[in-house]
Design a protein around this motif. Structure first.
Motif, short mmCIF file in Angstrom:
data_model
loop_
_atom_site.label_atom_id
_atom_site.label_comp_id
_atom_site.label_asym_id
_atom_site.label_seq_id
_atom_site.Cartn_x
_atom_site.Cartn_y
_atom_site.Cartn_z
N ARG A 51 -6.39 -3.27 -12.13
CA ARG A 51 -5.38 -2.07 -13.11
C ARG A 51 -5.03 -3.30 -14.59
O ARG A 51 -3.83 -2.87 -14.64
CB ARG A 51 -4.54 -1.57 -12.51
N ARG A 108 1.02 -1.21 0.49
CA ARG A 108 -0.10 0.34 0.13
C ARG A 108 0.78 1.26 0.01
O ARG A 108 -0.01 2.50 -0.97
CB ARG A 108 -0.64 0.54 1.44
N THR A 125 4.14 1.53 -1.13
CA THR A 125 4.91 1.44 -2.30
C THR A 125 4.59 1.73 -3.64
O THR A 125 4.45 2.13 -4.71
CB THR A 125 6.72 0.51 -2.16
N GLY A 126 3.05 1.26 -3.48
CA GLY A 126 2.20 0.78 -4.98
C GLY A 126 2.43 -0.73 -5.63
O GLY A 126 3.15 -0.42 -6.59
N GLU A 177 -7.00 -4.95 -3.88
CA GLU A 177 -6.11 -3.94 -5.28
C GLU A 177 -4.27 -4.50 -5.84
O GLU A 177 -3.74 -2.95 -6.02
CB GLU A 177 -6.61 -3.05 -5.63
N HIS A 178 -3.88 -5.14 -4.62
CA HIS A 178 -2.56 -4.97 -4.64
C HIS A 178 -1.65 -6.52 -4.16
O HIS A 178 -0.70 -6.41 -4.18
CB HIS A 178 -1.90 -4.29 -2.93
#
Length: 447
Positions: free
Chosen positions: A305, A248, A250-251, A279-280
């Motif tokens: 994504r 979360r 660092t993406g 989502e991660h």
């Protein structure tokens, strides 16, 4: 005529570079239409036997010798596969237990209900029937939170990781951390996409994910969180929370390889890491351990994504997972047959693991079974320096067991010794003999 020219080149009567008569001259000699000769020349040129350029003569191709050699020379003989008296290699289920009758009935039901469009070119995302069935099954059994549209069907974990690697490389990710013990084929898959794989230390609490904070170049991490392969440990809850927090902040992307998550023997299976943060986390699953690797069926539950980016890695036509097997798997899940099969195999594998652990404890004071009661293998910890000689001895006795060294990352500093023993592969009638053969060769077994 074409056959005659080919035979002349094969036999050496027409050597590379030999100039052939013009189509007009040869047609006159043979008494056939000029178009007949022209068509024959065109066919031989297309096959590579002849060559011609506009305004020049037709000649025997310089490549003709390569063509002759490729046709005439048999391929090099492969060494025969090593015959095993007992196969205890990890990662292999009991293939004799494949539910043939139930699968056959599911095939018939799936084909009877298949829409006409299913027989056309495949959707790279996978059949919608299977994606719907998987979203419900994974939510119920593994705590995965995903919609059918976020699932991409693949031909197994190997293809799935290759698709992920290509998508991540396309996003500019240059490094994905991996566990210091794992599958070299997975590291190679990432490497082919141009992604480096720095190792994370693994202890009794799983991968040391806190080290990710000191790896600024890393944009992802590949974990076997539920049952680490090959050490058999489970990622500690604090480390599960820590790696999600890292993603979360660092993406970053977490790839959770849930290769045998259905098989936990002391309690209910630990929920998949994906359920904490869809989502991660990418969830990667397969039937290779639960049913059979030959089915070539796996799946990815992806963050929104990445869905299209992963599917694009396949190209426009999916050629690896046939629609019949996908529809059959969907039917197998929805009908409850898959759950029943998992329950049967969980009971059988649990019994085998208990017998193996008890036999080791009784017979070899120098060996220790590590890891949680789960999966299809155990890691047998050995005294320092005890692995290489024992692996050679087991191979000489035609007993299929893998040494821990074969799963060690080349950059790791860990020097642990051990055996990785798969207890699922033998048929029930062969299990006792395989276990006895193993135990007799372990250190201190005779005392």
């Amino acid at each position: 005529m074409t056959d005659a020219v080919r035979d002349a080149i094969r036999s050496g009567r027409l050597a590379p570079g030999t100039r052939l008569p013009s189509s007009r001259a040869l047609a006159g000699d043979l008494g056939v239409a000029r178009n007949t000769v022209a068509r024959a020349y065109a066919e031989l040129i297309a096959e590579g036997w002849l060559t011609s350029q506009h305004g020049s003569s037709t000649c025997v191709s310089r490549r003709a010798t390569e063509i002759v050699r490729s046709v005439a020379t048999p391929p090099p003989r492969r060494p025969p596969a090593r015959r095993l008296d007992h196969d205890l290699r990890p990662g292999r289920p009991d293939l004799s237990a494949f539910p043939r009758a139930e699968w056959s009935r599911a095939v018939k039901r799936a084909l009877d209900a298949a829409p006409v469009e299913a027989f056309g070119y495949a959707d790279p995302y996978g059949r919608p029937e299977l994606r719907r069935a998987l979203s419900q099954y994974l939510a119920r059994t593994r705590g995965v939170r995903t919609r059918p549209c976020n699932i991409v069907v693949c031909s197994g974990a190997a293809e799935g990781l290759g698709l992920i690697a290509g998508a991540l490389a396309g996003e500019g990710i240059v490094a994905v951390a991996v566990e210091e013990f794992g599958l070299p084929t997975q590291w190679a898959s990432l490497d082919r996409a141009g992604i480096r794989c720095p190792p994370l230390a693994v202890d009794s609490d799983g991968a040391d994910v806190t080290a990710l904070d000191d790896m600024p170049e890393v944009g992802g991490v590949l974990l076997t969180a539920s049952h680490q392969f090959p050490l058999g440990v489970t990622l500690h809850p604090q480390r599960r929370a820590a790696v999600v927090d890292w993603a979360r902040r660092t993406g970053g992307v977490i790839i959770d390889d849930d290769y045998d998550g259905e098989f936990r023997y002391d309690r209910e299976p630990v929920g998949a890491l994906q359920g904490v943060d869809p989502e991660h986390v990418i969830y990667m699953g397969t039937v290779s351990k639960s049913l059979a690797p030959g089915l070539r069926l796996g799946w990815l539950a992806l963050p929104e994504r990445l869905v299209d980016a992963v599917a694009r890695q396949k190209g426009e036509i999916e050629g690896t997972s046939g629609f019949v097997d996908q529809l059959t798997m969907a039917e197998f899940i929805v009908s409850g047959s898959y759950d029943r099969h998992i329950r049967r195999m969980r009971a059988e594998y649990s019994r085998r693991r208990e017998q193996l652990v008890a036999a080791v404890a009784r017979s070899s004071r120098q060996s220790t079974v590590a890891g949680t009661p789960a999966g299809l293998h155990v890691m047998l910890e050995l005294a320092r320096g005890g692995e290489s000689d024992l692996v050679r001895q087991l191979a000489w006795r035609r007993l299929g067991v893998e040494g821990l060294g074969g799963f060690r990352h080349p950059e790791t500093v860990s020097a642990r010794d051990g055996l990785v023993i798969g207890f699922a592969s033998p048929a029930p009638s062969a299990w006792s003999a395989a276990l006895d053969a193993l135990i007799q060769l372990l250190p201190d077994a005779a005392s």
